[in-house]
Design a protein around this motif. Structure first.
Motif, PDB file in Angstrom:
ATOM      1  N   ASP A  61     -10.047 -22.427 -27.213  1.00 38.68           N
ATOM      2  CA  ASP A  61     -10.305 -23.857 -26.759  1.00 38.68           C
ATOM      3  C   ASP A  61     -10.479 -24.597 -28.133  1.00 38.68           C
ATOM      4  O   ASP A  61     -10.339 -25.740 -28.190  1.00 38.68           O
ATOM      5  CB  ASP A  61     -11.735 -23.974 -26.081  1.00 38.68           C
ATOM      6  N   GLU A  62     -10.762 -23.827 -29.461  1.00 37.24           N
ATOM      7  CA  GLU A  62     -10.995 -24.563 -30.825  1.00 37.24           C
ATOM      8  C   GLU A  62      -9.906 -23.999 -31.609  1.00 37.24           C
ATOM      9  O   GLU A  62     -10.352 -23.023 -32.286  1.00 37.24           O
ATOM     10  CB  GLU A  62     -12.113 -24.441 -31.157  1.00 37.24           C
ATOM     11  N   SER A  63      -8.575 -24.402 -31.598  1.00 35.89           N
ATOM     12  CA  SER A  63      -7.760 -23.822 -32.314  1.00 35.89           C
ATOM     13  C   SER A  63      -7.254 -24.494 -33.415  1.00 35.89           C
ATOM     14  O   SER A  63      -6.729 -23.863 -34.494  1.00 35.89           O
ATOM     15  CB  SER A  63      -6.366 -23.464 -31.586  1.00 35.89           C
ATOM     16  N   PHE A  64      -7.561 -25.741 -33.897  1.00 34.55           N
ATOM     17  CA  PHE A  64      -7.502 -26.524 -34.940  1.00 34.55           C
ATOM     18  C   PHE A  64      -8.967 -26.977 -35.628  1.00 34.55           C
ATOM     19  O   PHE A  64      -9.506 -27.512 -34.775  1.00 34.55           O
ATOM     20  CB  PHE A  64      -6.623 -27.788 -34.695  1.00 34.55           C
ATOM     21  N   HIS A  65      -9.112 -26.714 -36.723  1.00 40.01           N
ATOM     22  CA  HIS A  65     -10.436 -27.419 -37.367  1.00 40.01           C
ATOM     23  C   HIS A  65     -10.149 -28.182 -38.644  1.00 40.01           C
ATOM     24  O   HIS A  65      -9.059 -27.744 -39.470  1.00 40.01           O
ATOM     25  CB  HIS A  65     -11.156 -25.919 -37.781  1.00 40.01           C
ATOM     26  N   ALA A  66     -10.912 -29.139 -38.696  1.00 44.17           N
ATOM     27  CA  ALA A  66     -10.381 -30.297 -39.891  1.00 44.17           C
ATOM     28  C   ALA A  66     -11.630 -30.758 -40.505  1.00 44.17           C
ATOM     29  O   ALA A  66     -12.889 -30.639 -40.069  1.00 44.17           O
ATOM     30  CB  ALA A  66     -10.039 -31.354 -39.074  1.00 44.17           C
ATOM     31  N   TRP A  67     -11.730 -30.810 -41.763  1.00 43.76           N
ATOM     32  CA  TRP A  67     -12.642 -31.329 -42.486  1.00 43.76           C
ATOM     33  C   TRP A  67     -11.925 -32.379 -43.699  1.00 43.76           C
ATOM     34  O   TRP A  67     -10.825 -32.518 -43.694  1.00 43.76           O
ATOM     35  CB  TRP A  67     -13.103 -30.117 -43.708  1.00 43.76           C
ATOM     36  N   THR A  68     -12.728 -33.339 -44.058  1.00 43.14           N
ATOM     37  CA  THR A  68     -12.283 -34.258 -44.953  1.00 43.14           C
ATOM     38  C   THR A  68     -13.160 -34.338 -46.106  1.00 43.14           C
ATOM     39  O   THR A  68     -14.304 -33.882 -46.260  1.00 43.14           O
ATOM     40  CB  THR A  68     -12.498 -35.761 -44.357  1.00 43.14           C
ATOM     41  N   PHE A  69     -12.572 -34.704 -47.290  1.00 40.89           N
ATOM     42  CA  PHE A  69     -13.235 -34.908 -48.693  1.00 40.89           C
ATOM     43  C   PHE A  69     -12.758 -36.091 -49.260  1.00 40.89           C
ATOM     44  O   PHE A  69     -11.481 -36.743 -49.134  1.00 40.89           O
ATOM     45  CB  PHE A  69     -13.084 -33.962 -49.474  1.00 40.89           C
TER      46      PHE A  69
END
Length: 474
Positions: A61-69
């Protein structure tokens, strides 16, 4: 054999790959070059503290993970995935433009002869997004995203140790939430992973320690203090293992469940720190005392106080724009400060602030006695009043799972059966929504997992368990 039990379904668990195959086939769910990519609704983990590490897990159910900088000027950035067991990750880097993220500016599949990914780039000032996904839809597993930054454009505090300068400062810091505090005096009942962490920490001062027994024999009073912490701003987990007397304390800060040293403790001071970056936004989600909220920063108030815990959590007083709006699996909430609540009970939900969702559990192995009942409890606190979603994440190991009956009881005393002996011998994973709670009962308080071994002759272990709870006001 490992199996995953979801509600009313038994699905074989996917084992992580051990080596990169010669031909992996075509990457699945890849973005379209030169156009808006296909990752419009990843799991958004917020800001990435450059110079540190964050952990997440690729699931069904959580196959794409994103972070920003963000970078204020030119800087050199290195990003890489790693972990205890290889997971076939894909790493993508984007730069925000006038029309959003657009197509990726860099990507990597396998780095250094492994299934992990790595990128090194010289970047200019701007806002960037990192996405980690599996190579194909079968990929499952936990990973750590490690980042490094050098140059004028790096965040001002990216070179500072995340933990501060002393063990006492780290232990008492409001930037970290304590998850577990215990003293280990004997090898009995200690998991192999925790034993390896203790040995790694003791070797900071006693290099002759080779196993848990020799490590405990080497330290003062033959005991070590174990403290599990989560960084409030990011959820990153660390394990602090300390031993000694008074200010003459030694040990280490370890990253997650690994033996990777984040910092060493010598005479109560922290040295050799490799987890860098200042903790940010720590007061949101930090523990607070009583109903008055006098320990929360301006603009926050203390919510979900539980007497047994002696604390609530600091939460924003202001309403988030978009709060209360409808949402679904295909229609996300408009703001990253919102999550979609209620999807475990139906196709449509409602957007609520992220602080109304929390995870609570234990990450170490506990024996399931023969013809006995194992009870483990966690205190849920800092949420609203009633639940909208309850999800279980548990791993058991038993040579005869048909002996077992597993239940979860909420603070109101309602008990729901999670598992009742329908699996092949070996590892059994409970992973999915828990249905059976009314959604109109108290959510803050003690939740109890019961594992009953109903037939004599075999024993097993509860390897780990946790519940994810989303709440609302009644």
């Amino acid at each position: 054999m490992t199996r995953t039990l979801r509600w009313l379904a038994l699905v074989p668990a996917l084992l992580a790959c051990q080596a990169a195959p010669a031909d992996k086939g075509v990457e699945e769910d890849a973005p379209l070059e030169g156009a808006a990519d296909s990752f419009r609704n990843p799991i958004d983990h917020g800001a990435l503290a450059l110079g540190g590490s964050v952990s997440a897990e690729i699931t069904r159910d959580e196959s794409f993970h994103a972070w920003t900088f963000e970078l204020g000027a030119q800087a050199s950035i290195t990003l890489r995935t790693e972990g205890a067991r290889e997971v076939d990750t894909m790493l993508y880097l984007y730069r925000e433009g006038p029309r959003g993220w657009g197509s990726y500016i860099a990507r990597n599949d396998d780095a250094g002869g492994t299934l992990w990914s790595a990128l090194s780039r010289d970047l200019g000032a701007g806002r960037y997004r990192v996405i980690v996904k599996g190579y194909d839809r079968r990929v499952r597993g936990a990973f750590t995203l490690v980042s490094e930054c050098s140059g004028e454009g790096c965040p001002r505090d990216a070179g500072e140790c995340l933990f501060g300068t002393t063990y006492r400062q780290l232990r008492d810091s409001a930037h970290f939430e304590p998850l577990l505090s215990t003293v280990v005096r004997s090898p009995d009942g200690i998991s192999a992973a925790r034993a390896a962490q203790i040995v790694a920490a003791v070797r900071v001062a006693y290099e002759d320690a080779t196993d848990l027994a020799s490590a405990l024999a080497a330290v003062d009073q033959n005991e070590v203090n174990v403290l599990e912490l989560a960084e409030v701003a990011t959820g990153r987990r660390f394990v602090v293992i300390e031993y000694g007397a008074g200010d003459n304390s030694y040990g280490a800060v370890l990253v997650g469940d690994t033996t990777e040293l984040g910092a060493e403790i010598h005479d109560g001071d922290l040295y050799e720190c490799v987890v860098l970056g200042a903790p940010g936004g720590a007061r949101i989600g930090a523990d607070c005392e009583g109903w008055t909220g006098n320990t929360c920063a301006e603009g926050l108030r203390c919510q979900g106080f539980v007497e047994e815990q002696g604390a609530g959590r600091c939460a924003p007083e202001a309403r988030v724009e978009g709060e209360g709006a409808p949402c679904s699996a295909s229609v996300a909430c408009a703001d990253e400060q919102l999550v979609c609540a209620g999807l475990t009970r139906g196709d449509e939900g409602v957007c609520v602030p992220t602080w109304l969702r929390g995870s609570y559990g234990e990450g170490y192995s506990i024996e399931i006695g023969d013809d006995a009942v194992l009870e483990r409890s966690v205190i849920v606190y800092g949420l609203a009043t009633v639940d909208t979603d309850v999800e279980i994440r548990a791993l058991l190991n038993h040579s005869r799972p048909s002996d077992l009956r597993v239940t979860l009881t909420n603070p109101a005393g309602t008990e729901v059966v999670l598992f009742e002996g329908d699996a092949e011998p070996g590892y059994v994973e409970l992973d999915g929504p828990v249905r059976g709670f009314s959604g109109d009962e108290q959510v803050n308080g003690t939740w109890t997992l019961r594992v009953a071994d109903r037939v004599s002759g075999e024993v097993g272990t509860l390897e780990r368990w946790a519940i994810d709870v989303t709440s609302r006001w009644d």
